[in-house]
Design an enzyme around this catalytic site. Structure first.
Site, mmCIF file in Angstrom:
data_model
loop_
_atom_site.group_PDB
_atom_site.id
_atom_site.type_symbol
_atom_site.label_atom_id
_atom_site.label_comp_id
_atom_site.label_asym_id
_atom_site.label_seq_id
_atom_site.Cartn_x
_atom_site.Cartn_y
_atom_site.Cartn_z
ATOM 1 N N ARG A 167 -3.091 -29.522 40.487
ATOM 2 C CA ARG A 167 -4.083 -28.596 39.941
ATOM 3 C C ARG A 167 -4.312 -28.920 38.468
ATOM 4 O O ARG A 167 -3.445 -28.659 37.628
ATOM 5 C CB ARG A 167 -3.644 -27.143 40.090
ATOM 6 C CG ARG A 167 -4.637 -26.158 39.455
ATOM 7 C CD ARG A 167 -4.465 -24.724 39.921
ATOM 8 N NE ARG A 167 -3.268 -24.078 39.412
ATOM 9 C CZ ARG A 167 -3.020 -22.767 39.524
ATOM 10 N NH1 ARG A 167 -3.891 -21.980 40.134
ATOM 11 N NH2 ARG A 167 -1.907 -22.261 39.055
ATOM 12 N N ASP A 447 2.876 -16.147 36.031
ATOM 13 C CA ASP A 447 2.107 -17.147 35.305
ATOM 14 C C ASP A 447 1.011 -16.429 34.524
ATOM 15 O O ASP A 447 1.029 -15.197 34.394
ATOM 16 C CB ASP A 447 1.566 -18.244 36.237
ATOM 17 C CG ASP A 447 0.489 -17.748 37.201
ATOM 18 O OD1 ASP A 447 0.050 -16.587 37.101
ATOM 19 O OD2 ASP A 447 0.072 -18.546 38.063
#
Length: 531
Positions: A167, A447
């Site tokens: 990603r 996150d």
């Protein structure tokens, strides 16, 4: 020029930081490849970011997202994405994590089908983290990655590792440590470009792509830009067209109205869509930042069974399976709770219930954040999905309207929920400023998305008053300032990640929360404070 910078070629206009420490990754050839991507595609990226701003201005003046009339033919016509490669047909459990060496090894060995190596929300984008992450992934692709900790414990990848999917950062994030023609580059193009330059040939030779997760997209045009970037990279690197495959995270509210269109823009390389639910909640808050009638209750009450999230999940499954793509479920952020069996059993029960909901709804796989959760999630999917995926589950019963996707959840704001948002936002931001993007907080692996939800909720509750706690006392800036000062002091006096940056983080959160307008991303102003 600072000592940490080196000019690769004065006539080429390429300047990179710390080149002498990373010459194996930041070679002249690799940087020339990235510079080529910048010159060819960055103006388009910038124009698409301007489109985002214009779209948000319309939302701020009362407009709501809707399905596009100009793309109705794409939604209503019959077409499918290109056939999926064998390596991506069974993705029942995927593990995610930052591009840290030990984490990469553990994730590849965890028993998951896929490891998503993350340069985005679970990585703080220091230049060291980003470039060393490229080195770690190159070693993983080459089969040479190993790690020995201070106690002498040795880590290496086993014989059946997970499939690697990378990603890169979103289109909105800059990379100031690499400039081309005097301009900061795109974090997305840097992450993508360096990875494919060093690894595309080796991965393609093993029928492993390269494969990517694409974050934060808002429109089919943004997906089309990624498609053209990959087309160009394949041509330059000598790969067959369509070798690179992409799974798109549907984690913005505007993108939920363009799922068919996004798959169509990437139809030669689309592998699926993913319910990036935490960022999706943040995007809902941000999209409706000027709509006091669409406030959400505290974070813990906004779960996937609330109507607007259930509608989003089921529409994603229906869309993907109609088009031959995989519909991936969301993240289980729980981590094992050591020393408290009762609390740990309760946490694992939540994971099982969430994964059961996903697999019975028709999802083809799911995410976990910790290796210990892989067998927990896999057991649920194995029991209810004997086939590699569930593309045969068409969900013809699903009918989702515009109002279904934008209807706010009903609930309350408690003092505990308010304080938790302040604490989590502060602790995560401080750790991020200290170079750590994946942070354990209250037995959850957090996150950037969690901090963004907490920050956006605090802003909305304070700026769209009167909002009351469940005990009818008003939410106020005085309470916010008091809570922030309390948790800042606690963090400063602790040994927790980010303790050294508590003051910096608190100042940033205070400024963003008191500001008249909700800032688009916490990570943009925070990026300027990174070393």
């Amino acid at each position: 020029m600072a000592a940490s910078q080196s000019v690769i070629d004065p006539t080429a206009g390429i300047v990179a930081h710390a080149i002498d420490s990373y010459r194996d990754i930041l070679s002249a050839e690799a940087l020339a490849f990235v510079a080529g991507l910048h010159r060819r595609f960055d103006a388009r990226r910038v124009a698409l970011l301007a489109d985002r701003e214009a779209r948000q201005r319309r939302f701020d003046t009362g407009e709501c997202p809707d399905f596009r009339e100009d793309t109705r033919a794409i939604r209503e016509s019959e077409w499918t994405v290109a056939p999926l490669p064998e390596a991506l047909l069974d993705r029942r459990v995927e593990i995610t994590g930052p591009v840290e060496r030990k984490m990469i090894i553990n994730a590849l060995n965890a028993g998951a089908k896929v490891f998503m190596a993350d340069f985005e929300d679970s990585s703080a984008p220091t230049w060291t983290n980003q470039v060393e992450g490229q080195r770690h992934l190159r070693d993983a692709v080459n089969g040479t990655i190993e790690y020995t900790n201070e106690a002498g414990k040795h880590y290496r990848v086993g014989p059946d590792p997970a499939v690697l999917v990378v990603r890169p950062r979103g289109w909105h994030l800059p990379e100031r440590h690499l400039t081309v023609d005097g301009e900061a580059t795109s974090g997305a193009l840097v992450d993508f470009g360096l990875f494919v330059f060093h690894n595309a040939a080796a991965l393609h030779a093993r029928d492993r792509g390269p494969y990517f997760y694409l974050p934060k997209l808002q429109s089919m045009e943004e997906a089309a830009l990624w498609n053209d970037v990959m087309d160009h990279a394949e041509a330059v690197l000598g790969l067959p067209e369509g070798s690179m495959k992409a799974t798109v995270l549907i984690e913005t509210l505007p993108a939920a109205f363009q799922m068919h269109e996004i798959l169509h823009a990437l139809r030669s390389r689309a592998a699926g869509l993913n319910c990036g639910r935490w960022d999706y909640i943040f995007s809902y808050l941000k999209t409706f930042r000027a709509h006091p009638d669409r406030l959400l209750p505290e974070r813990g009450q906004v779960v996937m069974t609330v109507p607007f999230l259930k509608a989003y999940s089921e529409l994603l499954i229906q869309t993907c399976h109609r088009r031959g793509a995989l519909a991936m479920g969301g993240m289980a952020a729980q981590i094992p709770i050591k020393g408290d069996d009762e609390a740990n059993d309760a946490a694992m029960a939540k994971v099982r219930a969430d994964k059961l909901r996903e697999v019975t709804a028709g999802h083809d796989g799911t995410w976990v954040a910790h290796p210990a959760l892989v067998p927990v999630a896999r057991a649920i999917f194995d029991a209810h999905m004997p086939t590699p995926n569930q593309r045969h589950v068409t969900r013809d019963d699903v009918s989702v309207s515009r109002e279904d996707l934008i209807r706010p959840a009903v609930g309350t704001v408690t003092r505990t929920g308010f304080d938790n948002n302040v604490e989590v936002c502060l602790r995560y931001t401080a750790a991020w400023l200290d170079g750590l993007g994946c942070v354990p907080i209250h037995h959850l692996m957090e996150d950037a998305a969690t901090a963004e939800i907490a920050r956006a909720q605090l802003w909305q509750w304070l700026h769209h008053g009167p909002v009351e706690f469940s005990d009818h006392a008003p939410v106020s800036f005085a309470l916010f300032d008091h809570a922030l000062a309390k948790y800042r002091q606690r963090l400063r006096e602790s040994t927790l990640p980010g303790a050294a940056r508590a003051d910096d983080a608190a100042a940033l959160i205070a400024a963003l929360t008191h500001a008249d307008t909700l800032h688009d991303f916490l990570t943009l102003p925070a990026y300027d404070r990174l070393p």
